[in-house]
Design an enzyme around this catalytic site. Sequence first.
Site, PDB file in Angstrom:
ATOM      1  N   LYS A   1      -5.329  -0.106 -12.572  1.00 54.16           N
ATOM      2  CA  LYS A   1      -6.010   0.193 -11.311  1.00 54.16           C
ATOM      3  C   LYS A   1      -6.711   1.556 -11.391  1.00 54.16           C
ATOM      4  O   LYS A   1      -7.857   1.704 -10.968  1.00 54.16           O
ATOM      5  CB  LYS A   1      -5.002   0.178 -10.156  1.00 54.16           C
ATOM      6  CG  LYS A   1      -4.552  -1.234  -9.791  1.00 54.16           C
ATOM      7  CD  LYS A   1      -3.346  -1.262  -8.867  1.00 54.16           C
ATOM      8  CE  LYS A   1      -2.822  -2.692  -8.762  1.00 54.16           C
ATOM      9  NZ  LYS A   1      -1.581  -2.813  -8.019  1.00 54.16           N
TER      10      LYS A   1
ATOM     11  N   GLN B   1       2.991   0.680  -5.255  1.00 55.35           N
ATOM     12  CA  GLN B   1       3.204  -0.358  -6.263  1.00 55.35           C
ATOM     13  C   GLN B   1       4.588  -0.988  -6.065  1.00 55.35           C
ATOM     14  O   GLN B   1       5.592  -0.281  -6.018  1.00 55.35           O
ATOM     15  CB  GLN B   1       3.069   0.252  -7.676  1.00 55.35           C
ATOM     16  CG  GLN B   1       3.137  -0.770  -8.778  1.00 55.35           C
ATOM     17  CD  GLN B   1       1.971  -1.774  -8.738  1.00 55.35           C
ATOM     18  OE1 GLN B   1       0.819  -1.405  -8.537  1.00 55.35           O
ATOM     19  NE2 GLN B   1       2.266  -3.053  -8.915  1.00 55.35           N
TER      20      GLN B   1
ATOM     21  N   ASP C   1      -4.391  -2.689   0.321  1.00 58.38           N
ATOM     22  CA  ASP C   1      -3.720  -3.872  -0.242  1.00 58.38           C
ATOM     23  C   ASP C   1      -3.679  -5.007   0.790  1.00 58.38           C
ATOM     24  O   ASP C   1      -3.445  -6.156   0.441  1.00 58.38           O
ATOM     25  CB  ASP C   1      -2.276  -3.512  -0.631  1.00 58.38           C
ATOM     26  CG  ASP C   1      -2.038  -3.616  -2.125  1.00 58.38           C
ATOM     27  OD1 ASP C   1      -2.923  -4.153  -2.825  1.00 58.38           O
ATOM     28  OD2 ASP C   1      -0.962  -3.177  -2.578  1.00 58.38           O
TER      29      ASP C   1
END
Length: 285
Positions: free
Chosen positions: A53, A97, A120
């Site tokens: 990412k 994460q 997200d």
Amino acid sequence: MTATIIKGKEVAAELRAALTEEVAQLKEQGIVPGLSVILVGDNPASHSYVKAKAKACEQIGVVSEVLKRDVSITQEELLADIQQLNESPNVHGILVQLPLPKHIDEKAVLNAISPSKDVDGFHPVSVGNMVIGDECYLPCTPHGIIELIKRSGEEISGKHAVVIGRSNIVGKPVSMLLLQENATVTIAHSRTKDLSAVTKQADILVSAVGQPRLIKAEDVKEGAIVIDVGNTMEEGKLVGDIDFEAVKEKAGYITPVPGGVGPMTITMLLKNTVDAAKTIHHVKA
Ligand code: NAP
């Protein structure tokens, strides 16, 4: 019939090129899109996802920072980190994460992220807005799937879409997005009786299960758009849910694994981060 391969890798590259230009234009206005990623512990898979990412951000000019936290971090400390990022004017997107260590309440952590920086798309407010069709950051994998289906050039409206899988990160949200595109949606899962009878009805088939080659040619309607979300490691290789070699002789369009849905996920994260920077700084689309 041999299917047209929907090459997610190429679509992702096109979208990233457009985002690179957009970021350059924002920078001319003094706006530098920024993504902060919180990484807890030393799970090797999480480390490699976060690395990918960060690299993708760098490639398009988005500034990313990775806050590495020890596995022993307390929930209070993690929530304090998020609060600080919520308040920081240079941070436009926040990502935690997953998975988190067992002593931390994952839900409480995700809920602490400001929906305005929830790139997200996992915050309950984002999920709610997605379901009612209001503005929000769409979850990355489902959003990428919709983009790939659109790339087939076929109309989604009025088609029968069958989604296999009902997880909160793929199955449920992609079903909602297909409904918003006016598909008639059926959601199948592990308790579905006679899965093949259901999948055979699909004009659009999205499989998000994680079982190598679960779907065979006889389970697919002639000419269908087949999207394979599954990616399971088998003998060192990524394998999808769809028996690709056989199904591609029957489907109209099909995504490969790897190089299909996978590359779209990070791309949509980049898009959400750039969009968040524009929204926070009141830049018109
Ligand atoms: P998940 O949470 O494990 O959900 C799997 C779903 O499949 C569940 O809803 C389950 O039903 C259903 N299922 C299991 N066995 C089935 C069967 N035999 N027939 C029909 N349905 C069955 O998985 P996920 O997180 O959604 O991920 C699914 C797959 O997509 C995995 O391979 C994952 O690695 C991949 N993935 C890829 C990306 C990407 O960027 N490419 C992103 C996310 C996920 P129940 O609900 O009844 O248990």
